[in-house]
Motif scaffolding. Structure first.
Motif, PDB file in Angstrom:
ATOM      1  N   ALA A   9      -0.735  -6.061  -9.548  1.00 33.04           N
ATOM      2  CA  ALA A   9      -1.689  -5.169  -8.879  1.00 33.04           C
ATOM      3  C   ALA A   9      -1.218  -4.835  -7.469  1.00 33.04           C
ATOM      4  O   ALA A   9      -1.421  -3.712  -6.987  1.00 33.04           O
ATOM      5  N   THR A  10      -0.590  -5.789  -6.797  1.00 29.77           N
ATOM      6  CA  THR A  10      -0.075  -5.556  -5.446  1.00 29.77           C
ATOM      7  C   THR A  10       0.990  -4.464  -5.447  1.00 29.77           C
ATOM      8  O   THR A  10       0.972  -3.556  -4.608  1.00 29.77           O
ATOM      9  N   HIS A  11       1.905  -4.538  -6.404  1.00 26.70           N
ATOM     10  CA  HIS A  11       2.963  -3.529  -6.471  1.00 26.70           C
ATOM     11  C   HIS A  11       2.412  -2.178  -6.930  1.00 26.70           C
ATOM     12  O   HIS A  11       2.911  -1.131  -6.493  1.00 26.70           O
ATOM     13  N   TYR A  12       1.399  -2.206  -7.783  1.00 26.86           N
ATOM     14  CA  TYR A  12       0.736  -0.956  -8.186  1.00 26.86           C
ATOM     15  C   TYR A  12       0.118  -0.288  -6.963  1.00 26.86           C
ATOM     16  O   TYR A  12       0.308   0.911  -6.719  1.00 26.86           O
ATOM     17  N   ALA A  13      -0.615  -1.072  -6.166  1.00 28.04           N
ATOM     18  CA  ALA A  13      -1.263  -0.541  -4.965  1.00 28.04           C
ATOM     19  C   ALA A  13      -0.239  -0.076  -3.941  1.00 28.04           C
ATOM     20  O   ALA A  13      -0.425   0.956  -3.286  1.00 28.04           O
ATOM     21  N   ALA A  14       0.842  -0.819  -3.792  1.00 31.11           N
ATOM     22  CA  ALA A  14       1.882  -0.449  -2.830  1.00 31.11           C
ATOM     23  C   ALA A  14       2.552   0.862  -3.218  1.00 31.11           C
ATOM     24  O   ALA A  14       2.893   1.681  -2.353  1.00 31.11           O
ATOM     25  N   SER A  15       2.715   1.099  -4.510  1.00 28.94           N
ATOM     26  CA  SER A  15       3.294   2.364  -4.977  1.00 28.94           C
ATOM     27  C   SER A  15       2.358   3.524  -4.660  1.00 28.94           C
ATOM     28  O   SER A  15       2.803   4.606  -4.246  1.00 28.94           O
ATOM     29  N   MET A  16       1.058   3.319  -4.851  1.00 27.95           N
ATOM     30  CA  MET A  16       0.071   4.328  -4.470  1.00 27.95           C
ATOM     31  C   MET A  16       0.129   4.591  -2.972  1.00 27.95           C
ATOM     32  O   MET A  16       0.068   5.737  -2.518  1.00 27.95           O
ATOM     33  N   ALA A  17       0.235   3.507  -2.207  1.00 32.87           N
ATOM     34  CA  ALA A  17       0.250   3.626  -0.748  1.00 32.87           C
ATOM     35  C   ALA A  17       1.479   4.393  -0.261  1.00 32.87           C
ATOM     36  O   ALA A  17       1.391   5.218   0.651  1.00 32.87           O
ATOM     37  N   LYS A  18       2.606   4.132  -0.885  1.00 36.04           N
ATOM     38  CA  LYS A  18       3.837   4.829  -0.504  1.00 36.04           C
ATOM     39  C   LYS A  18       3.716   6.322  -0.772  1.00 36.04           C
ATOM     40  O   LYS A  18       4.143   7.153   0.048  1.00 36.04           O
ATOM     41  N   GLU A  19       3.133   6.679  -1.891  1.00 37.92           N
ATOM     42  CA  GLU A  19       3.003   8.083  -2.273  1.00 37.92           C
ATOM     43  C   GLU A  19       2.077   8.843  -1.330  1.00 37.92           C
ATOM     44  O   GLU A  19       2.299  10.018  -1.035  1.00 37.92           O
ATOM     45  N   ASN A  20       1.040   8.162  -0.828  1.00 36.90           N
ATOM     46  CA  ASN A  20       0.008   8.841  -0.049  1.00 36.90           C
ATOM     47  C   ASN A  20      -0.088   8.363   1.392  1.00 36.90           C
ATOM     48  O   ASN A  20      -1.026   8.722   2.098  1.00 36.90           O
ATOM     49  N   GLN A  21       0.872   7.516   1.817  1.00 35.93           N
ATOM     50  CA  GLN A  21       0.915   7.007   3.183  1.00 35.93           C
ATOM     51  C   GLN A  21      -0.370   6.260   3.548  1.00 35.93           C
ATOM     52  O   GLN A  21      -0.985   6.498   4.585  1.00 35.93           O
ATOM     53  N   TYR A  22      -0.765   5.333   2.675  1.00 37.23           N
ATOM     54  CA  TYR A  22      -1.893   4.459   2.934  1.00 37.23           C
ATOM     55  C   TYR A  22      -1.412   3.178   3.620  1.00 37.23           C
ATOM     56  O   TYR A  22      -0.232   2.852   3.607  1.00 37.23           O
ATOM     57  N   LYS A  23      -2.372   2.436   4.152  1.00 41.10           N
ATOM     58  CA  LYS A  23      -2.102   1.087   4.645  1.00 41.10           C
ATOM     59  C   LYS A  23      -2.609   0.090   3.615  1.00 41.10           C
ATOM     60  O   LYS A  23      -3.635   0.311   2.975  1.00 41.10           O
ATOM     61  N   VAL A  24      -1.899  -1.016   3.449  1.00 39.80           N
ATOM     62  CA  VAL A  24      -2.289  -2.057   2.509  1.00 39.80           C
ATOM     63  C   VAL A  24      -2.674  -3.323   3.269  1.00 39.80           C
ATOM     64  O   VAL A  24      -1.962  -3.744   4.183  1.00 39.80           O
ATOM     65  N   VAL A  25      -3.791  -3.905   2.870  1.00 39.63           N
ATOM     66  CA  VAL A  25      -4.218  -5.192   3.408  1.00 39.63           C
ATOM     67  C   VAL A  25      -4.276  -6.187   2.259  1.00 39.63           C
ATOM     68  O   VAL A  25      -4.995  -5.963   1.275  1.00 39.63           O
ATOM     69  N   LEU A  26      -3.507  -7.264   2.363  1.00 38.04           N
ATOM     70  CA  LEU A  26      -3.512  -8.305   1.339  1.00 38.04           C
ATOM     71  C   LEU A  26      -4.632  -9.296   1.641  1.00 38.04           C
ATOM     72  O   LEU A  26      -4.605  -9.980   2.671  1.00 38.04           O
ATOM     73  N   PHE A  27      -5.613  -9.364   0.759  1.00 37.05           N
ATOM     74  CA  PHE A  27      -6.756 -10.267   0.943  1.00 37.05           C
ATOM     75  C   PHE A  27      -6.553 -11.514   0.097  1.00 37.05           C
ATOM     76  O   PHE A  27      -6.338 -11.436  -1.110  1.00 37.05           O
ATOM     77  N   ASN A  28      -6.618 -12.670   0.756  1.00 36.50           N
ATOM     78  CA  ASN A  28      -6.474 -13.939   0.040  1.00 36.50           C
ATOM     79  C   ASN A  28      -7.579 -14.891   0.458  1.00 36.50           C
ATOM     80  O   ASN A  28      -7.835 -15.079   1.642  1.00 36.50           O
ATOM     81  N   LEU A  29      -8.244 -15.459  -0.535  1.00 36.11           N
ATOM     82  CA  LEU A  29      -9.275 -16.453  -0.287  1.00 36.11           C
ATOM     83  C   LEU A  29      -8.684 -17.822  -0.602  1.00 36.11           C
ATOM     84  O   LEU A  29      -8.433 -18.143  -1.755  1.00 36.11           O
ATOM     85  N   GLN A  30      -8.426 -18.599   0.446  1.00 37.21           N
ATOM     86  CA  GLN A  30      -7.841 -19.912   0.204  1.00 37.21           C
ATOM     87  C   GLN A  30      -8.908 -20.875  -0.294  1.00 37.21           C
ATOM     88  O   GLN A  30     -10.050 -20.849   0.143  1.00 37.21           O
TER      89      GLN A  30
END
Length: 274
Positions: free
Chosen positions: A17-38
């Motif tokens: 899902a991270t790489h899917y979102a990153a590909s979308m972000a690259k295409e549309n110049q979005y910012k990605v925030v990785l959310f992790n709940l420890q």
């Protein structure tokens, strides 16, 4: 700039899902925030471990997220940050949305297990409790663009067209065409559908290809699955209905069911009704 929040626990489906979102972000110049709940294991909690242990665990998670954010940023040439939290998943995800001004959330979906059948999981909980669009990505799907959107529309669930803002955004942003698909158990419902649907209200649809399709069937989930295959959709969009206590005893959320069964990414858009 749009901001995508990607929920990750570093599992295989979360990484996909991270790489899917990153590909979308690259295409549309979005910012990605990785959310992790420890999370701390129940064994550590029962052992009443020291504050130093929790500090070390937090530091390890911060290093892991920092490295992952750098890797994604370099690989896709996009702005990438991380958000590390601990506590209740829904509360902390809402805090992340507010802090980062996230526009929508991306989550990976694993295969359904017996435990999930009985208790649900974080994805199904988020669908019904987070008031932001959630894009649910099956573990085997790679991003290849969003050319065709199938919007499975249910006229019986007090639909408000405020949700069209999010749908219209995806249509225009990805230059997609959309099919509004309605499955009714009775032909009498079709009149209500025709009167209710008004995609043109407030929008310029001249440059957008869209169509409507209505069928009669008692097997709604099966009909949606078959339409996804028939249209070769890149994205299925649904709007989950929140059942009250009595209704929940007799109905299961079709959106949650499709999140498990779907073979393409599912965009769940909240009603945002107070």
């Amino acid at each position: 700039m749009k901001t995508i929040i990607v929920c990750t626990d570093f599992s295989q489906e979360a990484e996909n899902a991270t790489h899917y979102a990153a590909s979308m972000a690259k295409e549309n110049q979005y910012k990605v925030v990785l959310f992790n709940l420890q999370s701390i294991s129940i064994h550590a909690l029962n052992a009443q471990v020291s504050a130093d242990f929790f500090y070390e665990q937090t530091l390890k998670n911060q290093i892991k997220l920092t490295d992952k954010a750098k890797t994604i940023s370099t690989l896709y040439n996009i702005e990438t940050e991380y958000y590390l939290a601990s506590g209740n998943f829904i509360e902390e995800l809402n805090n992340c949305i507010q802090t980062t001004k996230g526009d929508f959330i991306v989550m990976g979906m694993a295969e359904k297990t017996l435990e999930q059948r009985l208790l649900g999981n974080t994805v199904t909980k988020a669908i019904h409790r987070i008031k932001s669009p959630i894009l649910i990505v099956p573990g085997h799907i790679e991003y290849t663009g969003i050319r065709k959107i199938l919007f499975a529309y249910d006229n019986h669930k007090s639909m408000t067209w405020s949700a069209m803002n999010d749908i219209y955004y995806f249509i225009s942003e990805f230059s997609s065409e959309i099919e509004v698909f309605n499955v009714s158990e009775s032909l009498e419902d079709f009149t209500e559908v025709i009167e209710d649907i008004d995609l043109n209200s407030g929008y310029n649809m001249d440059d957008i290809k869209y169509s409507f399709k209505m069928i009669q069937s008692m097997e709604i989930i099966k009909a949606i699955e078959e339409e996804v295959k028939l249209t070769n959709a890149d994205l299925l969009t649904m709007i989950p209905y929140k059942y009250n206590l009595v209704e929940s005893l007799f109905h299961r959320s079709k959106t949650a069911i499709m999140a498990y069964k779907n073979k393409v990414p599912l965009l769940s858009i909240p009603l945002n009704i107070d």
